[in-house]
Design an enzyme around this catalytic site. Structure first.
Site, PDB file in Angstrom:
ATOM      1  N   ASP A   1       0.899  -1.168  -0.073  1.00 46.85           N
ATOM      2  CA  ASP A   1      -0.015   0.056  -0.122  1.00 46.85           C
ATOM      3  C   ASP A   1       0.939   1.341  -0.133  1.00 46.85           C
ATOM      4  O   ASP A   1       1.984   0.951   0.077  1.00 46.85           O
ATOM      5  CB  ASP A   1      -1.043  -0.011   1.190  1.00 46.85           C
ATOM      6  CG  ASP A   1      -0.282  -0.408   2.460  1.00 46.85           C
ATOM      7  OD1 ASP A   1       0.977  -0.290   2.556  1.00 46.85           O
ATOM      8  OD2 ASP A   1      -1.068  -0.785   3.474  1.00 46.85           O
TER       9      ASP A   1
ATOM     10  N   GLU B   1      -9.871  -1.025   5.417  1.00 49.16           N
ATOM     11  CA  GLU B   1     -10.400  -0.486   6.711  1.00 49.16           C
ATOM     12  C   GLU B   1     -11.653  -1.500   6.621  1.00 49.16           C
ATOM     13  O   GLU B   1     -12.322  -2.095   5.996  1.00 49.16           O
ATOM     14  CB  GLU B   1     -10.794   1.085   6.693  1.00 49.16           C
ATOM     15  CG  GLU B   1      -9.563   1.821   6.573  1.00 49.16           C
ATOM     16  CD  GLU B   1      -8.891   1.938   7.799  1.00 49.16           C
ATOM     17  OE1 GLU B   1      -8.699   0.829   8.593  1.00 49.16           O
ATOM     18  OE2 GLU B   1      -8.227   3.106   8.030  1.00 49.16           O
TER      19      GLU B   1
HETATM   20  C1  GLP Z   1      -0.639   0.450   8.492  1.00 51.34           C
HETATM   21  C2  GLP Z   1      -0.264  -0.466   7.162  1.00 51.34           C
HETATM   22  C3  GLP Z   1      -0.527  -1.967   7.570  1.00 51.34           C
HETATM   23  C4  GLP Z   1      -0.100  -2.188   8.690  1.00 51.34           C
HETATM   24  C5  GLP Z   1      -0.749  -1.241  10.062  1.00 51.34           C
HETATM   25  C6  GLP Z   1       0.009  -1.810  11.143  1.00 51.34           C
HETATM   26  O1  GLP Z   1      -1.936   0.904   8.434  1.00 51.34           O
HETATM   27  N1  GLP Z   1      -0.916   0.063   6.239  1.00 51.34           N
HETATM   28  O2  GLP Z   1      -0.254  -2.500   6.453  1.00 51.34           O
HETATM   29  O3  GLP Z   1      -0.041  -3.514   9.069  1.00 51.34           O
HETATM   30  O4  GLP Z   1      -0.126   0.026   9.847  1.00 51.34           O
HETATM   31  O5  GLP Z   1       1.062  -1.131  11.787  1.00 51.34           O
HETATM   32  P1  GLP Z   1       1.946  -1.317  12.884  1.00 51.34           P
HETATM   33  O6  GLP Z   1       2.735  -2.505  12.566  1.00 51.34           O
HETATM   34  O7  GLP Z   1       2.928  -0.130  13.187  1.00 51.34           O
HETATM   35  O8  GLP Z   1       1.250  -1.471  14.180  1.00 51.34           O
END
Ligand code: GLP
Length: 260
Positions: A67, A143
């Protein structure tokens, strides 16, 4: 879904790295989908260490990013392209032409998303997709409420995701509201999904994803229907699961040939 519970996030990252290593050894030209976020950082530093020690060669690997924020160029320090370059690609012998990512600056986003899907199929589909888990149960940036059949497209972030990611930006106004993300259907097409989650903040989403109903209200729950999905979590993220003893037993008694 296989649930692997490790004593720490470090151990969880090492386990994931063993899976990536096995995949690349089996197929050097593997197509791998990479996620951002703080969760896969240990996995990425392990992969860098494997490369630096000469135990793993990334020269044939084809990479696809999961993404990207709309409006951030790959040179922006908070873009996901920058993140993966900093923490992974820039430290490996991966060929730049084999790195693919959604372009947050694309003029025609719908066309760009269609082209991204085409690039994935032309590469032969994703062999191994790395995923993190949002605290609201999102995967990629799909989402709650996202179509479970969705493909790469534009999405609007929820207030919770904006708040979760605010720590990376100087001010709330700087946080992009829109993103391009592989769809849930795109992720489900990957031959193997490895999803990581650590810490108490993820415990509720982990329990709902693994043991709750399959619902678009928690997009990660669709992974219950994936043909080959491995969830790797630390003990904190596992603390709301009901069948912990069974998951631990399965892992301990895994046949030798199935081990990473
Ligand atoms: C963002 C990314 C996701 C990721 C999520 C969790 O939203 N788009 O791909 O899994 O963050 O992030 P973290 O690993 O920092 O908790």
């Amino acid at each position: 879904m296989e649930v692997i519970i490790k004593t720490s996030s470090e151990e969880a990252g090492k386990e994931a790295a063993r899976i990536v290593r096995r995949q690349i050894l089996k197929k050097p030209a593997s197509v791998i989908g990479f996620a951002t976020g703080s969760t896969p950082l240990k996995l990425y530093s392990e992969l860098v260490a494997l490369f630096q020690s000469g135990s793993l060669d990334f020269s044939q690997v084809i990479a696809f990013s999961l993404d990207e924020y709309v409006g951030l160029s790959p040179n922006h320090s908070q873009s996901y392209a920058w993140f993966l370059q900093e923490h992974l690609f820039g430290k490996l012998n991966i060929v730049p032409e084999k790195i693919h990512a959604p372009d947050g600056m694309a003029g025609d986003i719908a066309q760009h998303c269609e082209d991204y899907e085409k690039q994935i199929s032309q590469a032969g589909g994703i062999d191994l997709q790395i995923l993190g888990l949002g605290s609201d149960g999102h995967i990629g940036f799909n989402e709650p409420g996202s179509s479970l059949a969705s493909r790469t497209r534009l999405k609007s972030l929820t207030g919770q995701t904006i708040a979760d990611n605010a720590r990376f930006f100087n001010s709330p106004a700087e946080i992009p509201r829109h993103v391009i993300t592989m769809g849930v259907g795109t992720i489900m097409d990957a031959r193997h999904c490895v999803i990581l989650a650590n810490g108490i903040k993820k415990a509720k989403a982990v329990a709902a994803m693994v043991e709750g109903p399959v619902t678009a209200s928690l997009p990660a729950s669709i992974l219950q229907m994936h043909r080959f999905c491995t969830l790797i979590i630390d003990e904190k993220a596992a603390c709301q699961l009901q069948r912990t003893e069974y998951y631990l037993w399965v892992y301990k008694n895994k046949p030798e040939w199935q081990k990473a």
